[in-house]
Design a protein around this motif. Sequence first.
Motif, PDB file in Angstrom:
ATOM      1  N   ASP A 393      53.436 -98.732 -32.829  1.00 35.68           N
ATOM      2  CA  ASP A 393      54.045 -97.668 -32.034  1.00 35.68           C
ATOM      3  C   ASP A 393      55.024 -98.299 -31.049  1.00 35.68           C
ATOM      4  O   ASP A 393      54.625 -98.861 -30.033  1.00 35.68           O
ATOM      5  CB  ASP A 393      52.969 -96.881 -31.286  1.00 35.68           C
ATOM      6  N   ALA A 394      56.302 -98.204 -31.351  1.00 32.34           N
ATOM      7  CA  ALA A 394      57.324 -98.825 -30.498  1.00 32.34           C
ATOM      8  C   ALA A 394      57.385 -98.194 -29.117  1.00 32.34           C
ATOM      9  O   ALA A 394      57.881 -98.818 -28.173  1.00 32.34           O
ATOM     10  CB  ALA A 394      58.692 -98.736 -31.181  1.00 32.34           C
ATOM     11  N   THR A 395      56.888 -96.966 -28.971  1.00 28.55           N
ATOM     12  CA  THR A 395      56.924 -96.305 -27.666  1.00 28.55           C
ATOM     13  C   THR A 395      55.802 -96.789 -26.749  1.00 28.55           C
ATOM     14  O   THR A 395      55.831 -96.537 -25.550  1.00 28.55           O
ATOM     15  CB  THR A 395      56.822 -94.777 -27.819  1.00 28.55           C
ATOM     16  N   ASN A 396      54.825 -97.457 -27.312  1.00 30.15           N
ATOM     17  CA  ASN A 396      53.726 -98.002 -26.512  1.00 30.15           C
ATOM     18  C   ASN A 396      53.241 -99.293 -27.172  1.00 30.15           C
ATOM     19  O   ASN A 396      52.159 -99.353 -27.750  1.00 30.15           O
ATOM     20  CB  ASN A 396      52.584 -96.993 -26.382  1.00 30.15           C
ATOM     21  N   TYR A 397      54.076-100.326 -27.069  1.00 27.24           N
ATOM     22  CA  TYR A 397      53.743-101.580 -27.740  1.00 27.24           C
ATOM     23  C   TYR A 397      52.487-102.220 -27.166  1.00 27.24           C
ATOM     24  O   TYR A 397      51.751-102.903 -27.876  1.00 27.24           O
ATOM     25  CB  TYR A 397      54.923-102.563 -27.675  1.00 27.24           C
ATOM     26  N   LYS A 398      52.220-101.987 -25.884  1.00 29.92           N
ATOM     27  CA  LYS A 398      51.021-102.583 -25.289  1.00 29.92           C
ATOM     28  C   LYS A 398      49.750-102.018 -25.923  1.00 29.92           C
ATOM     29  O   LYS A 398      48.776-102.747 -26.120  1.00 29.92           O
ATOM     30  CB  LYS A 398      51.005-102.364 -23.778  1.00 29.92           C
ATOM     31  N   LYS A 399      49.782-100.749 -26.265  1.00 30.23           N
ATOM     32  CA  LYS A 399      48.608-100.140 -26.910  1.00 30.23           C
ATOM     33  C   LYS A 399      48.427-100.689 -28.321  1.00 30.23           C
ATOM     34  O   LYS A 399      47.324-101.114 -28.706  1.00 30.23           O
ATOM     35  CB  LYS A 399      48.728 -98.628 -26.938  1.00 30.23           C
ATOM     36  N   SER A 400      49.502-100.677 -29.106  1.00 29.28           N
ATOM     37  CA  SER A 400      49.401-101.165 -30.484  1.00 29.28           C
ATOM     38  C   SER A 400      48.963-102.618 -30.520  1.00 29.28           C
ATOM     39  O   SER A 400      47.999-102.991 -31.204  1.00 29.28           O
ATOM     40  CB  SER A 400      50.741-101.006 -31.201  1.00 29.28           C
ATOM     41  N   ILE A 401      49.673-103.449 -29.785  1.00 31.22           N
ATOM     42  CA  ILE A 401      49.367-104.871 -29.788  1.00 31.22           C
ATOM     43  C   ILE A 401      48.026-105.126 -29.112  1.00 31.22           C
ATOM     44  O   ILE A 401      47.200-105.909 -29.600  1.00 31.22           O
ATOM     45  CB  ILE A 401      50.494-105.670 -29.113  1.00 31.22           C
ATOM     46  N   GLY A 402      47.780-104.451 -27.986  1.00 27.46           N
ATOM     47  CA  GLY A 402      46.554-104.684 -27.240  1.00 27.46           C
ATOM     48  C   GLY A 402      45.303-104.375 -28.039  1.00 27.46           C
ATOM     49  O   GLY A 402      44.335-105.148 -28.029  1.00 27.46           O
ATOM     50  N   GLU A 403      45.305-103.256 -28.759  1.00 26.22           N
ATOM     51  CA  GLU A 403      44.103-102.875 -29.506  1.00 26.22           C
ATOM     52  C   GLU A 403      43.888-103.761 -30.726  1.00 26.22           C
ATOM     53  O   GLU A 403      42.766-104.202 -30.997  1.00 26.22           O
ATOM     54  CB  GLU A 403      44.186-101.397 -29.897  1.00 26.22           C
ATOM     55  N   GLN A 404      44.955-104.047 -31.458  1.00 23.32           N
ATOM     56  CA  GLN A 404      44.787-104.895 -32.639  1.00 23.32           C
ATOM     57  C   GLN A 404      44.549-106.361 -32.262  1.00 23.32           C
ATOM     58  O   GLN A 404      43.818-107.073 -32.952  1.00 23.32           O
ATOM     59  CB  GLN A 404      45.999-104.771 -33.557  1.00 23.32           C
ATOM     60  N   LYS A 405      45.135-106.782 -31.159  1.00 23.83           N
ATOM     61  CA  LYS A 405      44.888-108.148 -30.699  1.00 23.83           C
ATOM     62  C   LYS A 405      43.437-108.303 -30.249  1.00 23.83           C
ATOM     63  O   LYS A 405      42.806-109.338 -30.488  1.00 23.83           O
ATOM     64  CB  LYS A 405      45.838-108.487 -29.561  1.00 23.83           C
ATOM     65  N   TRP A 406      42.915-107.283 -29.598  1.00 21.03           N
ATOM     66  CA  TRP A 406      41.511-107.289 -29.185  1.00 21.03           C
ATOM     67  C   TRP A 406      40.593-107.442 -30.392  1.00 21.03           C
ATOM     68  O   TRP A 406      39.637-108.217 -30.367  1.00 21.03           O
ATOM     69  CB  TRP A 406      41.213-105.996 -28.437  1.00 21.03           C
ATOM     70  N   ILE A 407      40.881-106.736 -31.454  1.00 19.79           N
ATOM     71  CA  ILE A 407      40.082-106.883 -32.674  1.00 19.79           C
ATOM     72  C   ILE A 407      40.242-108.288 -33.245  1.00 19.79           C
ATOM     73  O   ILE A 407      39.271-108.939 -33.635  1.00 19.79           O
ATOM     74  CB  ILE A 407      40.477-105.821 -33.723  1.00 19.79           C
ATOM     75  N   ALA A 408      41.481-108.790 -33.265  1.00 24.74           N
ATOM     76  CA  ALA A 408      41.759-110.094 -33.877  1.00 24.74           C
ATOM     77  C   ALA A 408      41.140-111.253 -33.097  1.00 24.74           C
ATOM     78  O   ALA A 408      40.791-112.280 -33.687  1.00 24.74           O
ATOM     79  CB  ALA A 408      43.266-110.302 -33.990  1.00 24.74           C
ATOM     80  N   LEU A 409      40.991-111.094 -31.781  1.00 22.66           N
ATOM     81  CA  LEU A 409      40.479-112.180 -30.942  1.00 22.66           C
ATOM     82  C   LEU A 409      38.958-112.203 -30.867  1.00 22.66           C
ATOM     83  O   LEU A 409      38.389-112.963 -30.076  1.00 22.66           O
ATOM     84  CB  LEU A 409      41.048-112.061 -29.522  1.00 22.66           C
ATOM     85  N   PHE A 410      38.288-111.414 -31.675  1.00 22.29           N
ATOM     86  CA  PHE A 410      36.826-111.355 -31.634  1.00 22.29           C
ATOM     87  C   PHE A 410      36.233-112.764 -31.641  1.00 22.29           C
ATOM     88  O   PHE A 410      36.573-113.596 -32.479  1.00 22.29           O
ATOM     89  CB  PHE A 410      36.290-110.562 -32.826  1.00 22.29           C
ATOM     90  N   GLY A 411      35.328-113.006 -30.704  1.00 24.22           N
ATOM     91  CA  GLY A 411      34.703-114.316 -30.568  1.00 24.22           C
ATOM     92  C   GLY A 411      35.342-115.171 -29.501  1.00 24.22           C
ATOM     93  O   GLY A 411      34.667-116.000 -28.883  1.00 24.22           O
ATOM     94  N   GLN A 412      36.639-114.986 -29.271  1.00 28.18           N
ATOM     95  CA  GLN A 412      37.360-115.745 -28.253  1.00 28.18           C
ATOM     96  C   GLN A 412      37.257-115.012 -26.913  1.00 28.18           C
ATOM     97  O   GLN A 412      38.216-114.418 -26.431  1.00 28.18           O
ATOM     98  CB  GLN A 412      38.827-115.915 -28.633  1.00 28.18           C
ATOM     99  N   GLY A 413      36.088-115.079 -26.305  1.00 26.70           N
ATOM    100  CA  GLY A 413      35.826-114.251 -25.140  1.00 26.70           C
ATOM    101  C   GLY A 413      36.786-114.453 -23.994  1.00 26.70           C
ATOM    102  O   GLY A 413      37.342-113.490 -23.448  1.00 26.70           O
ATOM    103  N   LEU A 414      37.031-115.701 -23.593  1.00 23.97           N
ATOM    104  CA  LEU A 414      37.903-115.956 -22.449  1.00 23.97           C
ATOM    105  C   LEU A 414      39.330-115.502 -22.726  1.00 23.97           C
ATOM    106  O   LEU A 414      39.988-114.917 -21.857  1.00 23.97           O
ATOM    107  CB  LEU A 414      37.878-117.441 -22.093  1.00 23.97           C
ATOM    108  N   GLU A 415      39.818-115.762 -23.911  1.00 28.30           N
ATOM    109  CA  GLU A 415      41.179-115.347 -24.253  1.00 28.30           C
ATOM    110  C   GLU A 415      41.288-113.824 -24.320  1.00 28.30           C
ATOM    111  O   GLU A 415      42.235-113.233 -23.803  1.00 28.30           O
ATOM    112  CB  GLU A 415      41.596-115.973 -25.585  1.00 28.30           C
ATOM    113  N   ALA A 416      40.326-113.176 -24.944  1.00 30.09           N
ATOM    114  CA  ALA A 416      40.351-111.718 -25.042  1.00 30.09           C
ATOM    115  C   ALA A 416      40.241-111.072 -23.662  1.00 30.09           C
ATOM    116  O   ALA A 416      40.870-110.037 -23.393  1.00 30.09           O
ATOM    117  CB  ALA A 416      39.218-111.237 -25.941  1.00 30.09           C
ATOM    118  N   PHE A 417      39.448-111.658 -22.784  1.00 28.27           N
ATOM    119  CA  PHE A 417      39.292-111.155 -21.421  1.00 28.27           C
ATOM    120  C   PHE A 417      40.635-111.167 -20.691  1.00 28.27           C
ATOM    121  O   PHE A 417      41.002-110.201 -20.007  1.00 28.27           O
ATOM    122  CB  PHE A 417      38.267-112.009 -20.683  1.00 28.27           C
ATOM    123  N   THR A 418      41.399-112.226 -20.868  1.00 30.66           N
ATOM    124  CA  THR A 418      42.718-112.311 -20.237  1.00 30.66           C
ATOM    125  C   THR A 418      43.688-111.305 -20.840  1.00 30.66           C
ATOM    126  O   THR A 418      44.407-110.608 -20.120  1.00 30.66           O
ATOM    127  CB  THR A 418      43.278-113.741 -20.371  1.00 30.66           C
TER     128      THR A 418
END
Length: 479
Positions: A393-418
């Motif tokens: 969603d180009a109108t809300n890139y933080k949502k698109s990237i943020g949600e999929q990045k959160w899924i992708a970073l599973f296990g990387q607690g400190l990085e996902a927290f940031t």
Amino acid sequence: MKLKYTTLILSGALLLSAASCKKDLVKINQNPNNSQTAQPDYLLTAASKVTADTYWGTANNMDASLLFVQYWAKIQYTDPDRYIYSNSAFQELWTVGYSKSIVNLNQIIKLGDAQGNTNYKGVALVLRSWVFTLLTEAYGNIPYKQAANIDQYLTPAYDTQKDVYFALLDDLKAAQTALDPSGKAIAGDVIYGNNITLWKKFANSLRLRIALRIADREPAKAKQVLADIQTEGGSYISANTETAQFTYVDSPNQNPISNLFDTRDDYRISKTIVDKLFALNDPRLPVYASKTKDATPQTYVGIPNGLLVGDASNLGFTKTSKPGTYFLAPHAPAVIISYAETLFDQAEAVARGFIAGDAAALYKQAVTASLKQYSIADADIATYTALPAVQYDATNYKKSIGEQKWIALFGQGLEAFTEWRRLDYPQLQPAVAGTLSGKLPVRFIYPGTEQSLNGANYKAAVASQGADVLTTKLWFDVN
């Protein structure tokens, strides 16, 4: 390749907790029969191992950041999941980071200079920069400038987070210059097998990560960092096989999560991540979660974060899901920067106007790379990336990237927290029986030893940054 990891750690390195020691103590206690000069390859292995252990281990990952971002939840001893901590709870990252990781890496830099081996220096600068990012993103203002010389600064002053980030960008640029694939060989590298070309990619990927950390505060600086990388002709991690990670071996050097689950049963996967993966029919669910021991209608059952002890245990140990067997395996890697992350970061950089490119295409490549990281079939990847809920969603890139990045970073607690604090997605709800008046943690509190052993500098840092509590936002966390 299986390696027997050395446990060599420099002694005399209690950087921040040795205020009462005399500077001559190390010299007095030298053993005249032993060499006083450690080898850089042993130090490199040791620094990599000890940092990976604390990054992926109990105190900072399993009992803190994995709970904060709602990847995991507690089914026993639920105080951490309710944000109840003592002032010693966050000691490990600080102590290990400074007294073991950074001290060893500083010594490698000195040895690299002494031996005329710029590659040791470059690798150590990259790893040290990563350690400093872990520290500043957990606590905020931290010692940086005075953290390199224990003899001179037993009670080091704190630097602002902005100054730390800017200094790390300088360090990484210097590392990029120092790293020379045609230069002298190194040994002891258990991350990239002594491949300097991959270390150069790691350095640039870390520069990209930090550029986005400062993007909401210092967009011009962030853009310049990426322009510098382009001018240098540098590249980023560009395949899953190039992911920066520490791969564990057999006991006693197995993954810390595997080690803990050998004897304890405190943790389950969070209902938050399970619900999200179910909603998307995400093929990573069987990777991230284990099946319940007893048959259940959903097969995978997460538990809400922050339950009271009785409420959590009443859900049933055999009717709720542990994290997936992939993450419980002895050889499971501690991922530092994945290929998927570098693609998400490039997509965001395009969306912010920092670099040219196609944000939507990079985002789709990032999602694909995360799925391939776990050997998901191509047909399932095509189905998943075609879902409207997964589309960029180009109108809300933080949502698109943020949600999929959160899924992708599973296990990387400190990085996902940031990343969750920076992007504000996904929009998490506080723990059920949380103790922060309806808020979630947004930092670690400083170790209690700082108040007693480095009190003046500790007080100055708190006066500059804000109260030393879990809910004080850090400089990079704008919204």
